[in-house]
Design an enzyme around this catalytic site. Structure first.
Site: not given
Length: 389
Positions: A15, A24, A98, A251, A347
């Site tokens: 990128c 990133c 992107c 959740y 996560c």
């Protein structure tokens, strides 16, 4: 993270704005090396609980994000720019294309900038209260191809909104719905409390693990559908469902995990604090003809306590909490409910390690499976499967 080798240091990021954007964090590493680094981190944090399985990466780690958030501003010459906030300064870094965003979003953002110039519309300036557009949110149905555009404005005064939406759809006919969201008092949340549908149904649909899901502007829906399918299928496999168990989806969000698991469960109970998400979950169950799942607004810990008091039984609990992990009260309720199996989707390996330390007093960790949902970033998703001792 280990010190870079000379070969890695010489690797040129794909990128052109990687250093200024900093979204990133692993652009300087080849993808194979990124997976090695993430595997090492999970092993360091979670290896004491169980041997960590090899991380599941992507065959094609580019253009995977189906939720694109673009901030709008103008430079000193008045040229309209859109892009991402630089983490160090908070300024907008202009991004035209992107490498991790779905390629179907870039022409939409280009069309929005062009229409703003032609209609003499300015980005919203919170310091002066002038201008219109703060952000544009583009959500793409990876498998359905449907596209939603959400125009996030700093003011409800937009007399050309219908014309703007119609012209945007004319230029980008792949768009299936356009929504205007009003966010007057920006507090870090991109979407404000009120919105108006300008074109189409106000939502899109996509398919995940053979199920159809409605995605509205506020819906929580994983940004990488390809790897989410891998993640959910693995989680359901580790739950060892045989068609008889009572399953709690804590959740639950819009009900994705519970609905995917429903075909192999006896009964599914989904619990979520966000009432809008619960409404979506109920609709998603109806949309998929799922009759053995019920979704409720409330606290999952309290639901487990009520079930335990009434003599109800939980066989399997899925939980997919925010990055901060599950709170102590929830974990205490989970231990009292004592389901046979727990499938914890995380996560954040740091908070997962903390929570596994609490749960291990009554549960044995059977599997730890990392999955790369966010290539080129530091984030890594993990599934931990636990069985009652």
């Amino acid at each position: 993270m280990k010190q870079q080798t000379k070969k890695e240091a010489a690797f040129t990021p794909l990128c052109p704005v990687a250093k200024r954007c900093a979204g990133c964090q692993m652009q300087n590493l080849p993808y194979k090396r990124q997976l090695q680094v993430k595997q090492g981190r999970v092993v360091r944090l979670l290896g004491r609980f169980h041997k960590v399985s090899p991380i599941i990466g992507m065959d094609n780690p580019l253009h995977y994000r189906c939720k694109i958030q673009s901030a709008f501003t103008s430079d000193r010459s008045g040229r309209i720019l859109s892009g991402v906030y630089q983490s160090s300064t908070g300024k907008v870094v202009a991004v035209d294309s992107c490498l991790i965003e779905d390629q179907r979003a870039a022409p939409v953002l280009t069309a929005v900038r062009g229409l703003m110039r032609e209609m003499k519309l300015q980005p919203y300036d919170s310091a002066t209260g002038r201008g219109l557009l703060r952000h544009v949110l583009v959500r793409v149905g990876f498998f359905s191809g449907q596209i939603m555009v959400v125009l996030v404005a700093g003011t409800p005064i937009f007399p050309l909104k219908k014309r703007f939406a119609a012209e945007l759809v004319r230029r980008c006919p792949q768009i299936t719905t356009v929504v205007m969201n009003i966010n007057r008092d920006y507090d870090g949340l991109m979407l404000g409390p009120s919105e108006q549908v300008l074109y189409g149904p106000g939502a899109i649909e996509d398919t995940l693990c053979g199920r159809r899901f409605r995605i509205s502007p506020r819906s929580f829906y994983q940004v990488n559908p390809v790897q989410t399918q891998v993640l959910y299928e693995k989680a359901v496999e580790l739950a060892r469902l045989d068609g008889t168990q009572t399953v709690l989806d804590a959740y639950c969000g819009t009900g994705t995990i519970g609905i995917v698991a429903s075909g192999q469960a006896g009964q599914v109970i989904g619990v979520e604090q966000n009432p809008d998400a619960v409404k979506d979950a109920v609709g998603n169950a109806r949309r998929n003809g799922v009759h053995n799942a019920a979704f409720f607004q409330g606290d999952a810990g309290l639901v487990m306590q009520d079930l335990a008091r009434s003599g109800g039984r939980l066989d399997v609990v899925f939980l997919d909490p925010p990055r901060a992990g599950a709170d102590r009260r929830f974990l205490s309720s989970l231990l009292k409910a004592a389901p046979e199996r727990i499938v914890y989707i995380s996560c954040n390996p740091d908070s997962l390690a903390r929570d596994l330390q609490v749960l291990r007093q009554a549960y044995a960790v059977q599997c730890i499976q990392p999955v790369d949902l966010f290539p080129f970033t530091n984030h890594v998703e993990c599934i931990a499967a636990l069985s009652k001792r």
